[in-house]
Design a protein around this motif. Sequence first.
Motif, mmCIF file in Angstrom:
data_model
loop_
_atom_site.group_PDB
_atom_site.id
_atom_site.type_symbol
_atom_site.label_atom_id
_atom_site.label_comp_id
_atom_site.label_asym_id
_atom_site.label_seq_id
_atom_site.Cartn_x
_atom_site.Cartn_y
_atom_site.Cartn_z
ATOM 1 N N ALA A 180 -29.071 84.662 -40.867
ATOM 2 C CA ALA A 180 -29.811 85.812 -40.336
ATOM 3 C C ALA A 180 -30.865 85.326 -39.347
ATOM 4 C CB ALA A 180 -30.465 86.587 -41.473
ATOM 5 N N SER A 181 -31.085 86.133 -38.292
ATOM 6 C CA SER A 181 -32.141 85.833 -37.316
ATOM 7 C C SER A 181 -32.754 87.158 -36.861
ATOM 8 C CB SER A 181 -31.583 85.053 -36.129
ATOM 9 O OG SER A 181 -30.619 85.831 -35.442
ATOM 10 N N TYR A 182 -33.986 87.091 -36.363
ATOM 11 C CA TYR A 182 -34.703 88.286 -35.916
ATOM 12 C C TYR A 182 -35.308 88.005 -34.545
ATOM 13 C CZ TYR A 182 -38.105 92.128 -35.977
ATOM 14 O OH TYR A 182 -38.831 93.246 -35.683
ATOM 15 N N GLU A 183 -34.950 88.834 -33.568
ATOM 16 C CA GLU A 183 -35.470 88.640 -32.221
ATOM 17 C C GLU A 183 -35.548 89.985 -31.505
ATOM 18 O OE1 GLU A 183 -34.541 85.903 -28.289
ATOM 19 O OE2 GLU A 183 -33.261 85.738 -30.033
ATOM 20 N N HIS A 184 -36.664 90.241 -30.848
ATOM 21 C CA HIS A 184 -36.879 91.456 -30.057
ATOM 22 C C HIS A 184 -36.631 92.729 -30.866
ATOM 23 C CE1 HIS A 184 -37.309 88.885 -26.600
ATOM 24 N NE2 HIS A 184 -36.087 88.408 -26.768
ATOM 25 N N GLY A 185 -37.047 92.734 -32.126
ATOM 26 C CA GLY A 185 -36.921 93.929 -32.952
ATOM 27 C C GLY A 185 -35.545 94.167 -33.535
ATOM 28 N N VAL A 186 -34.645 93.176 -33.404
ATOM 29 C CA VAL A 186 -33.289 93.337 -33.928
ATOM 30 C C VAL A 186 -32.984 92.196 -34.896
ATOM 31 C CG1 VAL A 186 -30.827 93.448 -33.351
ATOM 32 C CG2 VAL A 186 -32.516 94.484 -31.822
ATOM 33 N N LEU A 187 -32.595 92.562 -36.109
ATOM 34 C CA LEU A 187 -32.151 91.602 -37.112
ATOM 35 C C LEU A 187 -30.649 91.421 -36.938
ATOM 36 C CD1 LEU A 187 -32.659 89.925 -39.756
ATOM 37 C CD2 LEU A 187 -31.999 92.006 -40.993
ATOM 38 N N PRO A 226 -30.878 101.871 -38.481
ATOM 39 C CA PRO A 226 -29.592 101.958 -37.779
ATOM 40 C C PRO A 226 -28.979 100.572 -37.611
ATOM 41 C CG PRO A 226 -31.414 102.500 -36.306
ATOM 42 C CD PRO A 226 -32.001 102.257 -37.651
ATOM 43 N N ILE A 227 -27.665 100.504 -37.782
ATOM 44 C CA ILE A 227 -26.959 99.222 -37.675
ATOM 45 C C ILE A 227 -25.734 99.352 -36.784
ATOM 46 C CG2 ILE A 227 -27.663 98.453 -39.970
ATOM 47 C CD1 ILE A 227 -24.429 98.872 -40.469
ATOM 48 N N ASP A 228 -25.268 98.223 -36.308
ATOM 49 C CA ASP A 228 -23.957 98.080 -35.685
ATOM 50 C C ASP A 228 -23.256 96.969 -36.441
ATOM 51 O OD1 ASP A 228 -24.303 99.986 -33.664
ATOM 52 O OD2 ASP A 228 -25.197 98.528 -32.304
ATOM 53 N N LEU A 229 -21.951 97.078 -36.580
ATOM 54 C CA LEU A 229 -21.173 96.051 -37.262
ATOM 55 C C LEU A 229 -19.892 95.836 -36.469
ATOM 56 C CD1 LEU A 229 -20.519 94.225 -39.724
ATOM 57 C CD2 LEU A 229 -19.517 96.242 -40.797
ATOM 58 N N TYR A 230 -19.608 94.580 -36.141
ATOM 59 C CA TYR A 230 -18.394 94.278 -35.396
ATOM 60 C C TYR A 230 -17.911 92.886 -35.767
ATOM 61 C CZ TYR A 230 -21.708 91.859 -32.296
ATOM 62 O OH TYR A 230 -22.690 91.048 -31.793
ATOM 63 N N ARG A 231 -16.655 92.621 -35.414
ATOM 64 C CA ARG A 231 -16.080 91.300 -35.647
ATOM 65 C C ARG A 231 -15.928 90.604 -34.306
ATOM 66 N NH1 ARG A 231 -11.041 89.309 -39.383
ATOM 67 N NH2 ARG A 231 -11.116 87.132 -38.710
ATOM 68 N N GLU A 232 -16.352 89.348 -34.279
ATOM 69 C CA GLU A 232 -16.224 88.517 -33.095
ATOM 70 C C GLU A 232 -15.646 87.181 -33.547
ATOM 71 O OE1 GLU A 232 -19.702 86.605 -30.839
ATOM 72 O OE2 GLU A 232 -19.293 88.494 -29.790
ATOM 73 N N ALA A 233 -14.405 86.915 -33.161
ATOM 74 C CA ALA A 233 -13.688 85.694 -33.571
ATOM 75 C C ALA A 233 -13.629 85.628 -35.098
ATOM 76 C CB ALA A 233 -14.321 84.457 -32.958
ATOM 77 N N TYR A 276 -18.179 88.266 -38.827
ATOM 78 C CA TYR A 276 -18.631 89.646 -38.736
ATOM 79 C C TYR A 276 -20.103 89.575 -38.374
ATOM 80 C CZ TYR A 276 -14.330 91.316 -40.783
ATOM 81 O OH TYR A 276 -13.019 91.604 -40.992
ATOM 82 N N ILE A 277 -20.516 90.433 -37.452
ATOM 83 C CA ILE A 277 -21.898 90.428 -37.011
ATOM 84 C C ILE A 277 -22.483 91.814 -37.243
ATOM 85 C CG2 ILE A 277 -23.446 90.105 -35.055
ATOM 86 C CD1 ILE A 277 -21.328 88.093 -34.002
ATOM 87 N N LEU A 278 -23.584 91.832 -37.984
ATOM 88 C CA LEU A 278 -24.290 93.060 -38.301
ATOM 89 C C LEU A 278 -25.642 92.985 -37.595
ATOM 90 C CD1 LEU A 278 -24.629 94.770 -41.685
ATOM 91 C CD2 LEU A 278 -26.680 94.216 -40.426
ATOM 92 N N THR A 279 -25.952 93.976 -36.778
ATOM 93 C CA THR A 279 -27.260 94.042 -36.144
ATOM 94 C C THR A 279 -27.968 95.291 -36.642
ATOM 95 O OG1 THR A 279 -26.323 95.138 -34.200
ATOM 96 C CG2 THR A 279 -26.599 92.749 -34.079
ATOM 97 N N ALA A 280 -29.253 95.129 -36.963
ATOM 98 C CA ALA A 280 -30.049 96.237 -37.491
ATOM 99 C C ALA A 280 -31.314 96.378 -36.663
ATOM 100 C CB ALA A 280 -30.406 95.972 -38.947
ATOM 101 N N ASP A 281 -31.605 97.599 -36.236
ATOM 102 C CA ASP A 281 -32.824 97.859 -35.468
ATOM 103 C C ASP A 281 -34.020 97.909 -36.408
ATOM 104 O OD1 ASP A 281 -31.432 97.989 -33.130
ATOM 105 O OD2 ASP A 281 -31.435 100.179 -32.997
ATOM 106 N N LEU A 282 -34.970 97.012 -36.168
ATOM 107 C CA LEU A 282 -36.203 96.969 -36.955
ATOM 108 C C LEU A 282 -37.392 96.750 -36.013
ATOM 109 C CD1 LEU A 282 -34.982 94.739 -39.918
ATOM 110 C CD2 LEU A 282 -35.522 97.175 -39.993
ATOM 111 N N PRO A 283 -37.613 97.654 -35.057
ATOM 112 C CA PRO A 283 -38.718 97.450 -34.112
ATOM 113 C C PRO A 283 -40.068 97.570 -34.812
ATOM 114 C CG PRO A 283 -37.783 99.632 -33.838
ATOM 115 C CD PRO A 283 -36.908 98.907 -34.826
ATOM 116 N N GLY A 284 -40.990 96.728 -34.380
ATOM 117 C CA GLY A 284 -42.339 96.792 -34.922
ATOM 118 C C GLY A 284 -42.499 96.221 -36.311
ATOM 119 N N ILE A 285 -41.481 95.547 -36.799
ATOM 120 C CA ILE A 285 -41.517 94.970 -38.149
ATOM 121 C C ILE A 285 -42.050 93.541 -38.059
ATOM 122 C CG2 ILE A 285 -40.088 94.221 -40.095
ATOM 123 C CD1 ILE A 285 -40.175 97.204 -39.973
ATOM 124 N N ASP A 286 -42.955 93.193 -38.946
ATOM 125 C CA ASP A 286 -43.420 91.809 -39.049
ATOM 126 C C ASP A 286 -42.272 90.984 -39.621
ATOM 127 O OD1 ASP A 286 -44.664 89.395 -39.511
ATOM 128 O OD2 ASP A 286 -46.089 90.187 -40.982
#
Length: 140
Positions: A102-109, A26-33, A36-46
């Motif tokens: 790209a960055s990954y923190e707390h299960g969210v890319l 699952p992803i969210d995509l939005y524009r901020e200033a 474009y910022i895309l966030t993807a749920d990847l819980p439990g992923i190394d």
Amino acid sequence: MARVFDPFQEMERLFQGAPNSPRSMPIDLYREADHYILTADLPGIDPSSIDVDLDGQQLTIRAERSTVNAEGAKWLVRERNGGSYLRQFTLGQGLDTERIAASYEHGVLTVTVPVSERAKPRKIEVETGTKVEAVETIQA
């Protein structure tokens, strides 16, 4: 009807259905200033299994979740599937693909895609005055 400009046109190709096919995330995509910022749920992923690639205008996100192998265990519930996760996006024009981060923190890319300088809104100065320029017609 007015159409909204979407730089992620033809946004994704889902690989669902077959048991061995990569799963969707699952992803969210939005524009901020100017990004474009895309966030993807990847819980439990190394985090070392996450791969973000850009090939031309094709952005691909891949990740792998390992399964828990408990030998001799009698599973009562097993809802956290392991396997491959994949999403692909076709980026539109007007994006600065050289500066994607790209960055990954707390299960969210989080993937940040900046808008290119050429595509940013700008003010066009309107000149005024009585100066009229002559236009010559060239005859062939």
